[in-house]
Design a protein around this motif. Structure first.
Motif, short mmCIF file in Angstrom:
data_model
loop_
_atom_site.label_atom_id
_atom_site.label_comp_id
_atom_site.label_asym_id
_atom_site.label_seq_id
_atom_site.Cartn_x
_atom_site.Cartn_y
_atom_site.Cartn_z
N GLN A 335 60.37 67.82 28.90
CA GLN A 335 59.71 69.13 28.87
C GLN A 335 58.20 69.00 28.73
O GLN A 335 57.44 69.82 29.26
N THR A 336 57.73 67.99 28.02
CA THR A 336 56.28 67.86 27.77
C THR A 336 55.63 66.70 28.52
O THR A 336 54.41 66.59 28.53
N LEU A 337 56.43 65.82 29.16
CA LEU A 337 55.87 64.65 29.82
C LEU A 337 56.77 64.26 30.99
O LEU A 337 57.99 64.13 30.84
N ALA A 338 56.17 64.06 32.18
CA ALA A 338 56.93 63.66 33.36
C ALA A 338 56.04 62.81 34.25
O ALA A 338 54.81 62.99 34.27
N TRP A 339 56.65 61.88 35.01
CA TRP A 339 55.87 61.05 35.91
C TRP A 339 56.70 60.64 37.12
O TRP A 339 57.93 60.60 37.07
N HIS A 340 55.99 60.35 38.22
CA HIS A 340 56.62 59.85 39.43
C HIS A 340 55.67 58.87 40.11
O HIS A 340 54.48 58.78 39.75
N TYR A 341 56.18 58.13 41.12
CA TYR A 341 55.44 57.01 41.70
C TYR A 341 55.32 57.15 43.21
O TYR A 341 56.16 57.76 43.88
N THR A 342 54.25 56.54 43.74
CA THR A 342 54.02 56.43 45.18
C THR A 342 53.54 55.02 45.48
O THR A 342 52.65 54.51 44.79
N VAL A 343 54.12 54.39 46.49
CA VAL A 343 53.68 53.06 46.94
C VAL A 343 52.62 53.23 48.02
O VAL A 343 52.75 54.07 48.91
N HIS A 344 51.57 52.40 47.92
CA HIS A 344 50.50 52.40 48.92
C HIS A 344 50.36 51.00 49.49
O HIS A 344 50.27 50.02 48.74
N VAL A 345 50.36 50.91 50.81
CA VAL A 345 50.12 49.64 51.50
C VAL A 345 48.94 49.86 52.45
O VAL A 345 48.98 50.76 53.29
N VAL A 346 47.90 49.05 52.30
CA VAL A 346 46.72 49.16 53.15
C VAL A 346 46.49 47.82 53.84
O VAL A 346 46.43 46.77 53.18
N VAL A 347 46.39 47.87 55.16
CA VAL A 347 46.02 46.69 55.95
C VAL A 347 44.57 46.90 56.38
O VAL A 347 44.31 47.67 57.30
N PRO A 348 43.61 46.27 55.71
CA PRO A 348 42.21 46.52 56.04
C PRO A 348 41.76 45.75 57.28
O PRO A 348 42.24 44.64 57.55
N PHE A 349 40.85 46.35 58.02
CA PHE A 349 40.20 45.70 59.16
C PHE A 349 38.70 45.90 59.04
O PHE A 349 38.24 46.84 58.38
N PRO A 350 37.90 45.02 59.64
CA PRO A 350 36.44 45.17 59.55
C PRO A 350 35.99 46.51 60.13
O PRO A 350 36.61 47.05 61.04
N GLY A 351 34.91 47.03 59.59
CA GLY A 351 34.35 48.28 60.08
C GLY A 351 34.57 49.42 59.11
O GLY A 351 35.50 49.40 58.29
N ILE A 352 33.71 50.43 59.18
CA ILE A 352 33.77 51.55 58.26
C ILE A 352 35.00 52.39 58.55
O ILE A 352 35.22 52.84 59.67
N GLY A 353 35.81 52.59 57.53
CA GLY A 353 36.97 53.45 57.65
C GLY A 353 38.14 52.85 58.39
O GLY A 353 39.14 53.54 58.63
#
Length: 423
Positions: A335-353
């Motif tokens: 009632q006073t505390l709850a949580w959930h999760y999300t997985v993030h996978v990032v494959v970075p490449f050179p360059g902005i964004g």
């Protein structure tokens, strides 16, 4: 040098994760002679558990702090009173056993905190040596412990299936992106497919197998522009060849409530920090966890012609097969505390964004059964129902809880201290 004075009180209790529904046992050793010299007249032990939430509201130059505490466990035992029991002949030490029954429905240990909000679920054993007198404070030994909910029969079967090597169905998550190194010009492409066991929830602190397939295609180039990396000038976009080049993270979003007020807080955990989760001898993970880099299986570059034989794209593919482990509190809601999760996978490449990003919700579940009652103790409801006759899973691992949880400073467990003792 004179020998140090003996401690009047010693708590003997094994530091491991406890499962809701189990029976806690330990002893408190009382050096009666030292206790008499220290004016200890009674020895007690308290077991406490609570959900504590706090929200701080800013009112310009003043802040108001709002708290709510939901008790989960509140048990007390008197172990000894002066003159009631004495050590065996030839000894000054009296061993006082204690036993507490954990309720079946306890939520997991948890700690989430920001300067203006916090939510904590914690459990504590505290030994109290009462020292009556105006200028005497009681002697105290406090031990913070961690608790996990007990897994259901279905969850235990899933945990064992993962440990034996997953042979069931898989679910996939896909993502594609257009990439380029500047503001103008043709686009390159990247595509990722992540596969995980097709399960509604994943047991905590259990290796979860996954496969990640990454495919890249260059912008249209001449066939003579080979994809092999040249010194300082790789052909864009080169796929990663080691897991250390990926960014694997778990985001936890927590809702904190104090009566009519609600706040959110967020934590992010790096999934590349690999620890031996089977080690139950330490309360918390090492501060410098070793990062284990998993190499990729790399396919030979494939030439895909387009409008002419001399122009086309180079297609490259890599494949990762490894495991992810989530040593965090199972998904839970109160009632006073709850949580959930999300997985993030990032494959970075050179360059902005430039980056290939996958994200998806994940539910974490308990993975260990409630232990059977100790020898000589009548069976609990779980044991009588045959719950203890499940596939043995070994001792539960320690969860990744921050040092602030073990310090216990953010929750005042002692509901008996005088004003002078609390300061």
């Amino acid at each position: 040098m004179p020998a140090p004075a003996p401690q009047p009180i010693t708590l003997n209790f094994h530091d491991v994760v406890r499962i809701a529904g189990e029976i806690l046992e330990g002893t408190v050793d009382l050096n009666v002679a030292a206790a008499q010299d220290d004016h200890i007249e009674q020895l007690r032990i308290k077991f406490r558990g609570a959900i504590a939430t706090k929200i701080t509201v800013n009112h310009g130059q003043n802040n108001s702090v709002h708290r709510e505490t939901v008790p989960l466990v509140h048990s007390d035992l008197t172990l000894w009173t002066q003159g009631a029991a004495f050590p065996k002949a030839g000894s000054h030490v009296l061993s006082c056993p204690f036993r507490f029954q954990l309720p079946d429905n306890l939520p997991p240990s948890f700690h989430g905190s920001l300067p203006s909000r916090s939510g904590i679920i914690s459990y504590s054993l505290e030994v109290v040596g009462d020292r009556p007198g105006l200028f005497r404070s009681n002697r105290r030994i406090r031990r913070i412990i961690s608790v996990l909910p007990a897994a259901s029969q279905t969850q235990l079967v899933v945990t064992e299936a993962l440990r034996q090597g997953w042979m069931g169905q898989w679910k996939t998550f896909t993502q594609s992106e257009q990439l380029r190194t500047g503001l103008w010009g043709d686009y390159s492409h990247a595509h990722a497919i992540l596969s995980l066991p097709d399960l509604p929830a994943f047991p905590v602190a259990t290796p979860i197998p996954f496969s990640l397939h990454i495919t890249t295609e260059t912008k249209p180039v001449k066939r003579s522009d080979r994809p092999e990396e040249k010194p300082g000038k790789p052909l864009f976009p080169a796929p990663p060849t080691a897991s250390s080049q990926l960014k694997l993270g778990l985001r936890r979003e927590t809702t904190v409530r104090v009566r009519q007020r609600t706040r959110e807080l967020e934590d992010t955990f790096d999934l590349q920090a690999i620890r031996d989760i089977r080690d139950t001898t330490e309360k918390r993970p090492a501060s410098a966890s070793a990062s284990v880099s998993v190499p990729a299986m790399v396919d030979e570059p494939e030439w895909v012609p387009q409008d002419s034989k001399d122009r086309g794209v180079w297609k490259r593919a890599v494949h990762f097969n490894s495991t992810l482990t989530f040593p965090y509190a199972p998904t839970f809601s109160t009632q006073t505390l709850a949580w959930h999760y999300t997985v993030h996978v990032v494959v970075p490449f050179p360059g902005i964004g430039n980056g290939l990003k996958l994200q998806f919700p994940i539910t974490l579940a308990p993975g260990w059964p409630c232990p059977p009652p100790p020898i000589g103790v009548p069976g609990s409801s779980r044991a009588r129902a045959g719950y203890a006759d499940v596939i043995p899973a070994g001792p539960p691992p320690m969860l990744d809880l921050p040092p602030a949880y073990w310090a216990g400073d953010e929750h005042d467990w002692d509901d008996e201290k005088t004003g002078s003792e609390k300061q």
